[in-house]
Write a protein that holds these residues in place. Structure first.
Motif, PDB file in Angstrom:
ATOM      1  N   ASN A  76       0.805  -0.708  -0.093  1.00  0.00           N
ATOM      2  CA  ASN A  76      -0.102   0.248   0.241  1.00  0.00           C
ATOM      3  C   ASN A  76       0.836   1.369  -0.410  1.00  0.00           C
ATOM      4  O   ASN A  76       0.249   2.359  -0.078  1.00  0.00           O
ATOM      5  N   LEU A  77       2.050   0.898  -0.151  1.00  0.00           N
ATOM      6  CA  LEU A  77       2.872   2.328   0.611  1.00  0.00           C
ATOM      7  C   LEU A  77       2.736   3.124  -0.815  1.00  0.00           C
ATOM      8  O   LEU A  77       2.245   4.066  -0.582  1.00  0.00           O
ATOM      9  N   GLY A  78       3.113   2.732  -2.428  1.00  0.00           N
ATOM     10  CA  GLY A  78       2.770   3.879  -3.645  1.00  0.00           C
ATOM     11  C   GLY A  78       1.277   4.045  -3.045  1.00  0.00           C
ATOM     12  O   GLY A  78       1.345   5.516  -4.384  1.00  0.00           O
ATOM     13  N   LYS A  79       0.332   3.554  -3.063  1.00  0.00           N
ATOM     14  CA  LYS A  79      -1.376   4.155  -2.865  1.00  0.00           C
ATOM     15  C   LYS A  79      -1.362   5.019  -2.464  1.00  0.00           C
ATOM     16  O   LYS A  79      -2.218   5.587  -2.455  1.00  0.00           O
ATOM     17  N   VAL A  80      -0.394   5.614  -0.896  1.00  0.00           N
ATOM     18  CA  VAL A  80      -0.857   6.520  -0.133  1.00  0.00           C
ATOM     19  C   VAL A  80       0.687   7.817  -0.116  1.00  0.00           C
ATOM     20  O   VAL A  80       1.920   7.500  -0.069  1.00  0.00           O
ATOM     21  N   ASP A  81      -0.248   8.881   0.175  1.00  0.00           N
ATOM     22  CA  ASP A  81       0.448  10.112  -0.040  1.00  0.00           C
ATOM     23  C   ASP A  81       1.362  10.511   1.127  1.00  0.00           C
ATOM     24  O   ASP A  81       1.031  10.324   2.095  1.00  0.00           O
ATOM     25  N   SER A  82       2.852  10.296   0.924  1.00  0.00           N
ATOM     26  CA  SER A  82       3.486  10.362   2.631  1.00  0.00           C
ATOM     27  C   SER A  82       3.270  11.334   3.657  1.00  0.00           C
ATOM     28  O   SER A  82       3.054  12.226   4.572  1.00  0.00           O
ATOM     29  N   ALA A  83       2.585  12.838   2.151  1.00  0.00           N
ATOM     30  CA  ALA A  83       2.503  13.921   2.912  1.00  0.00           C
ATOM     31  C   ALA A  83       1.129  14.345   3.392  1.00  0.00           C
ATOM     32  O   ALA A  83       0.563  14.999   4.656  1.00  0.00           O
ATOM     33  N   VAL A  84       0.255  13.470   3.367  1.00  0.00           N
ATOM     34  CA  VAL A  84      -1.221  13.619   4.199  1.00  0.00           C
ATOM     35  C   VAL A  84      -1.788  11.275   5.227  1.00  0.00           C
ATOM     36  O   VAL A  84      -2.396  11.621   5.429  1.00  0.00           O
ATOM     37  N   GLU A  85      -0.747  10.899   4.440  1.00  0.00           N
ATOM     38  CA  GLU A  85      -1.014   9.825   5.566  1.00  0.00           C
ATOM     39  C   GLU A  85      -1.224  10.349   6.582  1.00  0.00           C
ATOM     40  O   GLU A  85      -1.780   8.878   7.378  1.00  0.00           O
ATOM     41  N   LYS A  86      -0.576  11.105   8.202  1.00  0.00           N
ATOM     42  CA  LYS A  86      -1.351  11.268   8.326  1.00  0.00           C
ATOM     43  C   LYS A  86      -2.739  12.345   9.541  1.00  0.00           C
ATOM     44  O   LYS A  86      -2.498  13.001  10.376  1.00  0.00           O
ATOM     45  N   THR A  87      -2.929  12.213   8.177  1.00  0.00           N
ATOM     46  CA  THR A  87      -4.435  12.909   8.911  1.00  0.00           C
ATOM     47  C   THR A  87      -5.082  12.630  10.036  1.00  0.00           C
ATOM     48  O   THR A  87      -5.469  10.993   9.854  1.00  0.00           O
ATOM     49  N   THR A  88      -5.771  13.167  10.753  1.00  0.00           N
ATOM     50  CA  THR A  88      -6.537  12.466  11.785  1.00  0.00           C
ATOM     51  C   THR A  88      -8.014  12.595  11.218  1.00  0.00           C
ATOM     52  O   THR A  88      -8.634  13.000  10.168  1.00  0.00           O
ATOM     53  N   LEU A  89      -8.481  11.570  11.757  1.00  0.00           N
ATOM     54  CA  LEU A  89     -10.129  11.763  11.475  1.00  0.00           C
ATOM     55  C   LEU A  89     -10.766  12.867  11.783  1.00  0.00           C
ATOM     56  O   LEU A  89     -11.744  13.797  10.838  1.00  0.00           O
ATOM     57  N   LYS A  90     -10.714  13.878  12.877  1.00  0.00           N
ATOM     58  CA  LYS A  90     -11.393  15.118  13.188  1.00  0.00           C
ATOM     59  C   LYS A  90     -10.574  16.213  11.456  1.00  0.00           C
ATOM     60  O   LYS A  90     -11.904  16.319  11.548  1.00  0.00           O
ATOM     61  N   GLN A  91      -9.529  15.585  10.529  1.00  0.00           N
ATOM     62  CA  GLN A  91      -9.332  16.489  10.036  1.00  0.00           C
ATOM     63  C   GLN A  91     -10.192  15.746   8.804  1.00  0.00           C
ATOM     64  O   GLN A  91     -10.313  16.635   7.811  1.00  0.00           O
ATOM     65  N   LEU A  92     -10.561  15.075   8.606  1.00  0.00           N
ATOM     66  CA  LEU A  92     -11.220  14.066   7.804  1.00  0.00           C
ATOM     67  C   LEU A  92     -12.120  14.658   7.431  1.00  0.00           C
ATOM     68  O   LEU A  92     -13.157  14.796   6.540  1.00  0.00           O
ATOM     69  N   CYS A  93     -13.058  14.583   8.314  1.00  0.00           N
ATOM     70  CA  CYS A  93     -14.469  15.153   8.730  1.00  0.00           C
ATOM     71  C   CYS A  93     -14.521  16.488   8.276  1.00  0.00           C
ATOM     72  O   CYS A  93     -15.481  16.963   8.064  1.00  0.00           O
ATOM     73  N   VAL A  94     -13.691  17.102   8.608  1.00  0.00           N
ATOM     74  CA  VAL A  94     -14.026  18.900   8.195  1.00  0.00           C
ATOM     75  C   VAL A  94     -13.557  19.214   6.775  1.00  0.00           C
ATOM     76  O   VAL A  94     -14.781  19.183   6.436  1.00  0.00           O
ATOM     77  N   ARG A  95     -12.958  17.942   6.212  1.00  0.00           N
ATOM     78  CA  ARG A  95     -12.599  18.211   4.505  1.00  0.00           C
ATOM     79  C   ARG A  95     -13.979  17.388   4.031  1.00  0.00           C
ATOM     80  O   ARG A  95     -14.754  17.792   3.036  1.00  0.00           O
ATOM     81  N   PHE A  96     -14.857  16.578   4.662  1.00  0.00           N
ATOM     82  CA  PHE A  96     -16.220  15.726   4.050  1.00  0.00           C
ATOM     83  C   PHE A  96     -16.923  16.569   4.385  1.00  0.00           C
ATOM     84  O   PHE A  96     -17.301  16.720   3.408  1.00  0.00           O
ATOM     85  N   ILE A  97     -17.134  17.421   5.569  1.00  0.00           N
ATOM     86  CA  ILE A  97     -18.450  18.633   5.538  1.00  0.00           C
ATOM     87  C   ILE A  97     -18.402  19.457   4.424  1.00  0.00           C
ATOM     88  O   ILE A  97     -19.034  19.666   3.713  1.00  0.00           O
ATOM     89  N   ALA A  98     -17.171  20.057   4.315  1.00  0.00           N
ATOM     90  CA  ALA A  98     -16.552  20.554   3.063  1.00  0.00           C
ATOM     91  C   ALA A  98     -16.706  20.494   1.946  1.00  0.00           C
ATOM     92  O   ALA A  98     -17.869  21.320   0.643  1.00  0.00           O
ATOM     93  N   VAL A  99     -16.667  19.378   1.466  1.00  0.00           N
ATOM     94  CA  VAL A  99     -17.064  18.724   0.145  1.00  0.00           C
ATOM     95  C   VAL A  99     -18.159  18.606   0.158  1.00  0.00           C
ATOM     96  O   VAL A  99     -19.043  18.554  -1.585  1.00  0.00           O
ATOM     97  N   SER A 100     -19.443  18.617   1.132  1.00  0.00           N
ATOM     98  CA  SER A 100     -20.797  18.550   1.122  1.00  0.00           C
ATOM     99  C   SER A 100     -21.541  18.964   0.938  1.00  0.00           C
ATOM    100  O   SER A 100     -23.076  19.674   1.254  1.00  0.00           O
ATOM    101  N   GLN A 101     -20.590  20.956   0.896  1.00  0.00           N
ATOM    102  CA  GLN A 101     -21.845  22.422   1.316  1.00  0.00           C
ATOM    103  C   GLN A 101     -22.640  21.721   0.050  1.00  0.00           C
ATOM    104  O   GLN A 101     -23.478  23.260   0.189  1.00  0.00           O
ATOM    105  N   GLY A 102     -22.191  21.689  -1.074  1.00  0.00           N
ATOM    106  CA  GLY A 102     -23.532  21.601  -2.444  1.00  0.00           C
ATOM    107  C   GLY A 102     -24.682  21.247  -1.768  1.00  0.00           C
ATOM    108  O   GLY A 102     -25.865  21.309  -3.107  1.00  0.00           O
ATOM    109  N   LYS A 103     -24.720  19.578  -0.952  1.00  0.00           N
ATOM    110  CA  LYS A 103     -26.090  19.408  -0.877  1.00  0.00           C
ATOM    111  C   LYS A 103     -27.046  20.021  -0.195  1.00  0.00           C
ATOM    112  O   LYS A 103     -27.083  21.463   0.408  1.00  0.00           O
TER     113      LYS A 103
END
Length: 359
Positions: A49-76
């Motif tokens: 899986n090393l080639g499938k993951v971007d090392s710059a974002v692999e340490k993203t936390t659950l809270k950061q992912l949730c914030v990003r997910f809500i941001a991309v859902s704003q159009g709903k």
């Protein structure tokens, strides 16, 4: 460890670690086990899986992912976005395995555990909504190369077959009794307004959102028509001012006063759910919803012989009446037996086939 390149063991704790050089940089990862066989398997998966993951974002936390997910859902739609925020926040706040976990450390068993907490209290359709939002959340993580594989993909119960809904449509007598009961409630300061709102739903056959946004500029007494905005599709659809609805509209128009702005709302409240529930309880009736009151009008039109295409048009549907046939006509209140007898009686007066005609 011998014979397994990249596998290391901490002699003090006994835990295994993986090590691999990628693009000239040394990558290390705890395999979170002291078992040699499990460590070898996890090392193999991690390297793949090393080639499938971007090392710059692999340490993203659950809270950061949730914030990003809500941001991309704003159009709903606002209602959909509200549900997404509530479910995501509930999942984020539940996490019992340490503060602010990294997304890469979330396992399928964690997702299953959280869904199991809600499974008993949720209907199948609601369970599917919870599961669907988690699926989208981790799909975003995969697409952004935060993780190589979604933990949701290995959840055993990802979807449940929706239960057959029990539809209760009030008869005209029950509908009128509910309206009268709400209007006569002396302990409520909004009894009259609530009764008007519920009566409008049952006489106009529209949803709560459409009724609450109707303005006097949308009502044309001369053309005997009203224009509603269907909130689900954000499209306009016409509804006639039915003969049984006109007296209510005319009274509301008179009570609104001589000076009315086109943007002024026809109904003074936006929701009569509580008043409806209390009235049903006092009358000993089933728990009818505001949608059931809408279906009361559909029943009335259907049994009056109105063409299903017209009924669909007046409901804001674009399917030519298919939803009316598939959904609304399968049950129409407590007087189904009387209606069936009425329809069967037509066979008694129908002309019998002429045997001579066949010759």
């Amino acid at each position: 460890m011998p014979n397994v390149p990249g596998l290391y063991r901490n002699t003090r704790t006994g835990m295994y670690y993986g090590c691999k050089k990628v693009d000239g940089r040394r990558k290390e990862r705890s395999l979170a086990t002291a078992d040699r066989k499990i460590a070898e398997r996890r090392l193999k998966e991690w390297i793949a899986n090393l080639g499938k993951v971007d090392s710059a974002v692999e340490k993203t936390t659950l809270k950061q992912l949730c914030v990003r997910f809500i941001a991309v859902s704003q159009g709903k739609a606002d209602s959909t976005l509200c549900i997404i925020k509530a479910i995501v926040k509930e999942f984020e706040n539940w996490w019992p395995y340490g503060p602010n976990p990294e997304v890469r450390n979330i396992r399928p068993s964690h997702v299953e555990e959280w869904l199991a907490l809600h499974e008993r209290r949720l209907k199948n359709t609601s369970y599917n909504r919870y599961a669907g939002i988690l699926k989208q959340l981790f799909e975003l993580a995969v697409n952004d190369r935060i993780i190589a594989e979604s933990p949701f993909d290995r959840v055993r119960t990802r979807w449940k077959k929706p239960q057959t809904p029990v539809r209760r449509v009030p008869t005209l007598e029950q509908f009128q009794a509910i309206v009268d009961e709400v209007r006569s409630e002396k302990r409520s300061s909004h009894a009259r307004e609530s009764a008007d709102f519920l009566e409008f739903l049952g006489l106009a056959g529209v949803g709560q959102a459409e009724a609450s946004s109707l303005t006097w500029g949308d009502v044309d007494f001369t053309r005997n028509s009203m224009s509603f905005r269907r909130h689900k599709t954000d499209t306009r659809f016409p509804v006639p001012i039915y003969p049984h609805l006109r007296p209510l509209l005319e009274r509301l128009r008179q009570e609104a006063g001589p000076k009315i702005e086109p943007a002024q709302l026809v109904l003074k409240i936006k929701d009569g759910k509580k008043a409806l529930a209390n009235a049903c309880a006092r009358l000993g009736l089933p728990h009818f919803s505001q949608r059931n009151l809408r279906q009361c009008l559909i029943m009335r039109l259907w049994k009056s012989g109105i063409d299903k295409k017209l009924i669909a048009k007046w409901q804001g549907h674009q399917d030519g009446g298919q939803l009316i046939l598939d959904t609304y006509t399968e049950i129409f209140g407590a007087d189904d037996a009387a209606y069936e007898m009425q329809q069967l009686a037509k066979l008694e007066v129908a002309p019998s086939p002429d045997p001579a005609a066949k010759n």
